[in-house]
Design an enzyme around this catalytic site. Structure first.
Site, PDB file in Angstrom:
ATOM      1  N   ASP A 137      10.222  38.302  -2.938  1.00 36.69           N
ATOM      2  CA  ASP A 137       9.640  37.527  -4.041  1.00 36.69           C
ATOM      3  C   ASP A 137       9.725  38.462  -5.259  1.00 36.69           C
ATOM      4  O   ASP A 137      10.555  39.391  -5.259  1.00 36.69           O
ATOM      5  CB  ASP A 137       8.187  37.121  -3.726  1.00 36.69           C
ATOM      6  CG  ASP A 137       7.614  36.112  -4.727  1.00 36.69           C
ATOM      7  OD1 ASP A 137       7.948  34.927  -4.638  1.00 36.69           O
ATOM      8  OD2 ASP A 137       6.828  36.513  -5.620  1.00 36.69           O
ATOM      9  N   LYS A 195       2.115  34.534   2.775  1.00 33.13           N
ATOM     10  CA  LYS A 195       2.588  35.294   1.620  1.00 33.13           C
ATOM     11  C   LYS A 195       1.967  36.680   1.695  1.00 33.13           C
ATOM     12  O   LYS A 195       0.892  36.847   2.279  1.00 33.13           O
ATOM     13  CB  LYS A 195       2.143  34.602   0.323  1.00 33.13           C
ATOM     14  CG  LYS A 195       2.951  34.994  -0.879  1.00 33.13           C
ATOM     15  CD  LYS A 195       4.244  34.186  -0.998  1.00 33.13           C
ATOM     16  CE  LYS A 195       5.116  34.702  -2.110  1.00 33.13           C
ATOM     17  NZ  LYS A 195       6.304  33.863  -2.327  1.00 33.13           N
TER      18      LYS A 195
HETATM   19  P1  NDP Z   1      12.321  38.849  -9.623  1.00 34.89           P
HETATM   20  O1  NDP Z   1      11.418  39.994  -9.483  1.00 34.89           O
HETATM   21  O2  NDP Z   1      13.722  38.959  -9.158  1.00 34.89           O
HETATM   22  O3  NDP Z   1      12.373  38.392 -11.173  1.00 34.89           O
HETATM   23  C1  NDP Z   1      11.228  38.011 -11.840  1.00 34.89           C
HETATM   24  C2  NDP Z   1      11.595  37.776 -13.308  1.00 34.89           C
HETATM   25  O4  NDP Z   1      10.481  37.199 -13.967  1.00 34.89           O
HETATM   26  C3  NDP Z   1      11.917  39.066 -14.039  1.00 34.89           C
HETATM   27  O5  NDP Z   1      12.823  38.801 -15.066  1.00 34.89           O
HETATM   28  C4  NDP Z   1      10.550  39.455 -14.588  1.00 34.89           C
HETATM   29  O6  NDP Z   1      10.590  40.306 -15.726  1.00 34.89           O
HETATM   30  C5  NDP Z   1       9.984  38.114 -14.956  1.00 34.89           C
HETATM   31  N1  NDP Z   1       8.529  38.179 -14.891  1.00 34.89           N
HETATM   32  C6  NDP Z   1       7.759  38.498 -13.822  1.00 34.89           C
HETATM   33  N2  NDP Z   1       6.463  38.496 -14.138  1.00 34.89           N
HETATM   34  C7  NDP Z   1       6.420  38.169 -15.438  1.00 34.89           C
HETATM   35  C8  NDP Z   1       5.362  38.008 -16.367  1.00 34.89           C
HETATM   36  N3  NDP Z   1       4.079  38.180 -15.996  1.00 34.89           N
HETATM   37  N4  NDP Z   1       5.676  37.641 -17.632  1.00 34.89           N
HETATM   38  C9  NDP Z   1       6.969  37.464 -18.019  1.00 34.89           C
HETATM   39  N5  NDP Z   1       8.015  37.622 -17.178  1.00 34.89           N
HETATM   40  C10 NDP Z   1       7.742  37.963 -15.927  1.00 34.89           C
HETATM   41  O7  NDP Z   1      11.579  37.621  -8.930  1.00 34.89           O
HETATM   42  P2  NDP Z   1      12.184  36.253  -8.409  1.00 34.89           P
HETATM   43  O8  NDP Z   1      13.274  35.809  -9.308  1.00 34.89           O
HETATM   44  O9  NDP Z   1      12.424  36.384  -6.977  1.00 34.89           O
HETATM   45  O10 NDP Z   1      10.920  35.281  -8.571  1.00 34.89           O
HETATM   46  C11 NDP Z   1      10.675  34.534  -9.767  1.00 34.89           C
HETATM   47  C12 NDP Z   1       9.738  33.376  -9.459  1.00 34.89           C
HETATM   48  O11 NDP Z   1      10.336  32.535  -8.463  1.00 34.89           O
HETATM   49  C13 NDP Z   1       8.370  33.754  -8.887  1.00 34.89           C
HETATM   50  O12 NDP Z   1       7.413  32.816  -9.313  1.00 34.89           O
HETATM   51  C14 NDP Z   1       8.573  33.612  -7.384  1.00 34.89           C
HETATM   52  O13 NDP Z   1       7.357  33.408  -6.697  1.00 34.89           O
HETATM   53  C15 NDP Z   1       9.449  32.369  -7.360  1.00 34.89           C
HETATM   54  N6  NDP Z   1      10.217  32.169  -6.139  1.00 34.89           N
HETATM   55  C16 NDP Z   1      11.102  33.138  -5.694  1.00 34.89           C
HETATM   56  C17 NDP Z   1      11.829  32.899  -4.551  1.00 34.89           C
HETATM   57  C18 NDP Z   1      12.890  33.849  -4.079  1.00 34.89           C
HETATM   58  O14 NDP Z   1      13.629  33.481  -3.155  1.00 34.89           O
HETATM   59  N7  NDP Z   1      13.026  35.028  -4.665  1.00 34.89           N
HETATM   60  C19 NDP Z   1      11.631  31.697  -3.743  1.00 34.89           C
HETATM   61  C20 NDP Z   1      10.758  30.713  -4.349  1.00 34.89           C
HETATM   62  C21 NDP Z   1      10.058  30.975  -5.490  1.00 34.89           C
HETATM   63  P3  NDP Z   1      10.200  41.866 -15.589  1.00 34.89           P
HETATM   64  O15 NDP Z   1      11.353  42.477 -14.868  1.00 34.89           O
HETATM   65  O16 NDP Z   1      10.032  42.331 -16.992  1.00 34.89           O
HETATM   66  O17 NDP Z   1       8.931  41.918 -14.813  1.00 34.89           O
END
Ligand code: NDP
Length: 448
Positions: free
Chosen positions: A166, A126
């Protein structure tokens, strides 16, 4: 707890006392490994636990970049190459102000077992940076990505380490990173990054894969209690990549999605987010890069600032935002509101106390390393397609993704049963993921 396991956890805590989320991930995994460690003495004899909690390599670097006013900023870049026993390191890059070594060690550690569960030859890694893409212009993000890759390119490669996206790293960032990689190395076609655009080597269905996979997993869990997604009310957190496509698959399968969120708060749409409204959210988040509260203004629904969606009555909860977003209070609310399943789209969104409440209430619970493994699985399929110099159709990739999620479910389910805890997907996923990596480490000698 077994004394050997306890001593390894204590040593991890003593070595890096500030890395709290890493301790949390290690404790959660190692605790559930107890039956396997007791059954097979070889893991203790070969000091597998002591080795598996230590990354093989950590790369830490300076990332200077210039903003639109010409001012120079410096962020910190990381790549944690955690375990390559079963394949090249593989795992995403996170750009978020909360990123530090402890966060990336937690994510890299989880990735080892997740990648093992996919059945594909991928090790765990990562990386990322404390850079915050929010509020930055496209040119500032591009400048940052270029500088980040100027260093990272020295440490990655199709047989070494293959990063992906991510939080904060989507199609725009991967494009900029790949462009700089090519500029510096003069190489094309070697799968050095996944999540690439479809015009330059990316797999179809990769953007959809994590969200779709999470819902495929939820569907398999529901089958075990003779239930289905159709007609179910679903709460989702997040509005990013994983949340968007989890919502899309829920809608496809006839469920009603009533919430989505970002770090400012959540929207509650009692009529359900339909296809048109979801397309609006995708445009808002992926093109205009706006905030979820604009949805409330556009569709005249409730916006709840600075609160989570977990107080809403639902059948299924899909936390798809970030780590530790569901604690005791939220877990209890889910139980009290009659939820029948919690399936983690995000990595480690439930705290240990929340998991305990959910499991004690006999609510189906799928840990992220099983439920969100669809993303890295299609990344693995992107590597396979790039190696073949060939592309599979959407249908082919989706069918393979679906089969992988069914297999992961079956593996976790059967392993839990075999170790005397039927229905405990956390134990099943951790033990199954661990056994393969641990055996590969033993076969390749104590140096691994
Ligand atoms: P994105 O950046 O596309 O979206 C993240 C979302 O979560 C946004 O809506 C963001 O809001 C919100 N968010 C992030 N941090 C916080 C916080 N501290 N409190 C509240 N809301 C928060 O990321 P992904 O969708 O890619 O990833 C989301 C999760 O899925 C993570 O845990 C990631 O590790 C996991 N994941 C992702 C994969 C992938 O293929 N992308 C694969 C496997 C797991 P804001 O815009 O306001 O920050």
């Amino acid at each position: 707890m077994d004394k050997y396991i306890e001593s390894v956890i204590e040593a991890v805590k003593a070595k890096d006392p500030e890395e709290k989320v890493f301790h949390q991930a290690v404790t959660e995994v190692l605790e559930t490994l107890e039956p396997a460690i007791k059954k097979f003495s070889k893991y203790k004899e070969n000091a597998i636990l002591e080795r598996i909690v230590e990354p093989e390599r950590v790369i830490l670097f300076r990332v200077p970049w210039v903003d639109d006013k010409g001012e120079v900023h410096v962020n910190r870049g990381y790549r944690v190459q955690f375990n390559s026993a079963i394949g090249p390191y593989k795992g995403g890059l996170r750009f978020h102000p909360t990123v530090n070594l402890g966060v990336l060690k937690f994510l890299g550690f989880e990735q080892i077992f997740k990648n093992s569960l996919t059945g594909l030859p991928m090790g765990g890694g990562k990386g990322g940076s404390d850079f915050d893409p929010k509020g930055k212009s496209d040119s500032e993000v591009r400048n940052f990505c270029h500088s980040f890759m100027l260093e990272l390119n020295k440490h990655i490669g199709q047989f070494i380490d293959v990063p992906a996206g991510d939080i904060g790293v989507g199609a725009r960032e991967i494009g900029n990173l790949y462009g700089m990689y090519r500029k510096v190395t003069n190489k094309h076609g070697t799968c050095v990054l996944t999540g690439k655009g479809p015009t330059y080597g990316g797999s179809l269905i990769r953007p959809e894969a994590t969200g779709y996979g999470t819902v495929y997993f939820a569907k398999e869990m529901l089958k075990t209690i003779d239930e289905d997604m159709k007609g179910k009310v679903v709460t989702i957190s997040g509005a990013g990549n994983v949340a968007q496509f989890a919502a899309e698959k829920c809608i496809d399968l006839g469920a009603k999605v009533i919430t989505m969120s970002d770090s400012d708060g959540n929207i509650f749409d009692p009529d359900g987010i339909d296809r048109e409204k979801l397309a609006w959210i995708m445009e808002l988040k992926n093109v205009r890069r706006g905030r979820i509260k604009e949805y409330a203004e556009e569709f005249d629904v409730e916006f709840n600032p600075k609160s989570s969606p977990w107080g809403r009555k639902c059948d299924i909860a899909l936390p798809c935002a970030t780590q530790n977003e569901v604690d005791k209070k939220e877990a209890q609310a889910l139980v009290d509101n009659g939820a029948i399943a919690v399936c983690e789209g995000a990595n480690m969104p439930l705290t240990p106390a929340a998991i305990e409440i959910i499991q004690e209430a006999k609510v189906l619970y799928a840990p992220g390393k099983a439920a969100n493994a669809g993303g890295v699985s299609v990344s693995g399929l992107e590597m396979a397609q790039n190696s073949m110099r060939y592309f599979w159709s959407r249908e082919e990739v989706d069918q393979k993704l679906h089969q992988i999620m069914v297999n992961i479910h079956q593996t976790a389910y059967n392993t839990a049963k075999m170790f005397g805890e039927p229905g405990n997907y956390m134990l099943g996923a951790n033990v199954a993921g661990f056994l393969k990596v641990a055996d590969a480490m033993i076969s390749q000698s104590y140096l691994m």
